[in-house]
Design an enzyme around this catalytic site. Sequence first.
Site, PDB file in Angstrom:
ATOM      1  N   HIS A  83       0.811  -1.220   0.000  1.00 50.23           N
ATOM      2  CA  HIS A  83       0.000   0.000   0.000  1.00 50.23           C
ATOM      3  C   HIS A  83       0.846   1.274   0.000  1.00 50.23           C
ATOM      4  O   HIS A  83       0.297   2.380  -0.034  1.00 50.23           O
ATOM      5  CB  HIS A  83      -0.948   0.001   1.208  1.00 50.23           C
ATOM      6  CG  HIS A  83      -2.149  -0.886   1.018  1.00 50.23           C
ATOM      7  ND1 HIS A  83      -2.054  -2.214   0.693  1.00 50.23           N
ATOM      8  CD2 HIS A  83      -3.487  -0.637   1.109  1.00 50.23           C
ATOM      9  CE1 HIS A  83      -3.258  -2.734   0.591  1.00 50.23           C
ATOM     10  NE2 HIS A  83      -4.149  -1.801   0.837  1.00 50.23           N
ATOM     11  N   TYR A 280     -20.376  47.608  -1.664  1.00 51.91           N
ATOM     12  CA  TYR A 280     -20.637  46.417  -0.862  1.00 51.91           C
ATOM     13  C   TYR A 280     -19.388  45.888  -0.167  1.00 51.91           C
ATOM     14  O   TYR A 280     -19.463  45.342   0.930  1.00 51.91           O
ATOM     15  CB  TYR A 280     -21.196  45.294  -1.746  1.00 51.91           C
ATOM     16  CG  TYR A 280     -22.639  45.475  -2.173  1.00 51.91           C
ATOM     17  CD1 TYR A 280     -23.365  46.594  -1.820  1.00 51.91           C
ATOM     18  CD2 TYR A 280     -23.258  44.496  -2.938  1.00 51.91           C
ATOM     19  CE1 TYR A 280     -24.675  46.750  -2.224  1.00 51.91           C
ATOM     20  CE2 TYR A 280     -24.573  44.626  -3.348  1.00 51.91           C
ATOM     21  CZ  TYR A 280     -25.279  45.764  -2.991  1.00 51.91           C
ATOM     22  OH  TYR A 280     -26.576  45.895  -3.396  1.00 51.91           O
ATOM     23  N   ARG A 283     -19.342  47.990   2.897  1.00 51.11           N
ATOM     24  CA  ARG A 283     -20.576  47.969   3.691  1.00 51.11           C
ATOM     25  C   ARG A 283     -20.975  46.562   4.135  1.00 51.11           C
ATOM     26  O   ARG A 283     -21.567  46.397   5.201  1.00 51.11           O
ATOM     27  CB  ARG A 283     -21.697  48.581   2.844  1.00 51.11           C
ATOM     28  CG  ARG A 283     -22.937  48.897   3.623  1.00 51.11           C
ATOM     29  CD  ARG A 283     -24.048  49.594   2.849  1.00 51.11           C
ATOM     30  NE  ARG A 283     -23.833  49.857   1.467  1.00 51.11           N
ATOM     31  CZ  ARG A 283     -24.747  49.680   0.509  1.00 51.11           C
ATOM     32  NH1 ARG A 283     -25.939  49.212   0.831  1.00 51.11           N
ATOM     33  NH2 ARG A 283     -24.493  49.972  -0.753  1.00 51.11           N
ATOM     34  N   GLU A 414     -14.772  -0.882  -3.460  1.00 50.15           N
ATOM     35  CA  GLU A 414     -14.834   0.454  -2.858  1.00 50.15           C
ATOM     36  C   GLU A 414     -15.401   1.406  -3.912  1.00 50.15           C
ATOM     37  O   GLU A 414     -14.680   2.156  -4.579  1.00 50.15           O
ATOM     38  CB  GLU A 414     -13.427   0.858  -2.383  1.00 50.15           C
ATOM     39  CG  GLU A 414     -12.937  -0.081  -1.292  1.00 50.15           C
ATOM     40  CD  GLU A 414     -11.423  -0.223  -1.210  1.00 50.15           C
ATOM     41  OE1 GLU A 414     -10.720   0.574  -1.859  1.00 50.15           O
ATOM     42  OE2 GLU A 414     -10.953  -1.125  -0.505  1.00 50.15           O
TER      43      GLU A 414
END
Length: 508
Positions: A83, A280, A283, A414
Amino acid sequence: MTITLIPGAATLAQLETLWREGHAARLDPAARGPVEAAAARIEAAAQGGAAVYGVNTGFGKLASVKIAAQDTATLQRNLILSHCCGVGEPLDAATTRLMMALKLLSLGRGASGVRWEIVALIEAMLERGVVPVIPSQGSVGASGDLAPLAHMTAVMIGAGEAVVEGQRMAGDKALARAGLTPVVLGPKEGLALINGTQFSTALALVGLFNGWRNAVASMVTAALSTDAIMGSTAPLQPEIHDLRGHPGQIEVARQMRALMEGSEIRESHREGDSRVQDPYCIRCQPQVAGAALDILRYASRTLQIEANAVTDNPLVLSNGRIVSGGNFHAEPVAFAADQIALAVAEIGAIAQRRVALMVDPTLSHDLPPFLTPDPGLNSGLMIAEVTTAALMSENKHLANPCSTDSTPTSANQEDHVSMAAHGARRLGRMNDNLAVILGVEAICAAQGIEFRAPLKTSARLQTVLAALRAEVAPVQQDRFLAPDLEKAAALVRDGALIRAAGIDGVAP
């Protein structure tokens, strides 16, 4: 320093301290009894006749293949070696150590069936600075972070590679250098070590820790920018935010009010200002950054649970049964990583618009073009703003969800995976990009505030400016700017700007 972790009860503050400061970790000794009890149950199953997945069978699609008792150690060693298929750049040492601490927490719950010897070796590696070399690519975030965790485990059995005292060497030599001995894996121990979400979770936690720090820094840079363009603090009034009720929004407005309190610049234009509303990006900073705080808090709850979770397979249950399940599936981590990515991208998007606002003389309320005292001959911060636009756009692309991108693996056994690993890994790049955006915003805002002299900003923001100016000089004439951008970004990443502002940047 060594941090003692209680399985099931580790806090994010403990994990962030461990990660940032390089501390070692050990489990509370009370965990030993349950760990050894589960190991005894696994040993008994290995000697029995009944097939138990991962104990006396093959793995994945090969689960139907029965393994003889005398081949148990070979089975586990083969599992680890086969692995070790990770590729790409190695994971950094701090995140690798966090991953190892998370594996301790999972094993310490007493449901994985490993001997205490395994726990003790991980603790000793952390204490003595043995850092496995973990390639950063190769996990799909289901059936565990198999490849990355296999590279960690390989060092424990004397294979793979590790770094000790700054030198990269073979795993057996690394252990020997630290006075440690490789283990021979017993029944199920290899599977317990590589079956789990600790790689994905560690990366997601780092994304959370840095994302939170950046979010807090954006309150400071937004306050600086607001004063630089002589913006209004009226949109920060408490009742506005109380009427909506979102906690993050309320918090950002409160912090910005406190940061700007006493600013001479703000007081100078309360009367007679012809502008009715700010854009924006000024604000709506509480609404945007506040929403980001809320989503980061939600992700933090998920990741704290996952950090304390048992995520391997099969598990030894409290009734003694050994049962296969799916706790290795990292879908919660993938969702959390996607949420963090959205927050990071949006904080950068609104901050970049403030940078654009400050360099534009038609919008910056009389600041010089590109914040240079001699525009034309000098370009000032023109291209610094372009850089922020590039990084903002890159983060937008990186913020696309990873959790929806499943693909079948392992001969369709899987057949649905989370993609949590690379979903979490991208957060490092995104947070680095955001730190640059906020650093450039701080540079631009400092220039703008200094153009307002003799008027001064608030005392707290003056302290922030002093911290910035200790590293980055005012841009009076064009110069080679790349080092300045990096210095400013470092002040954001390291938390220096928020410390100067008197704000705590520890993740929730």
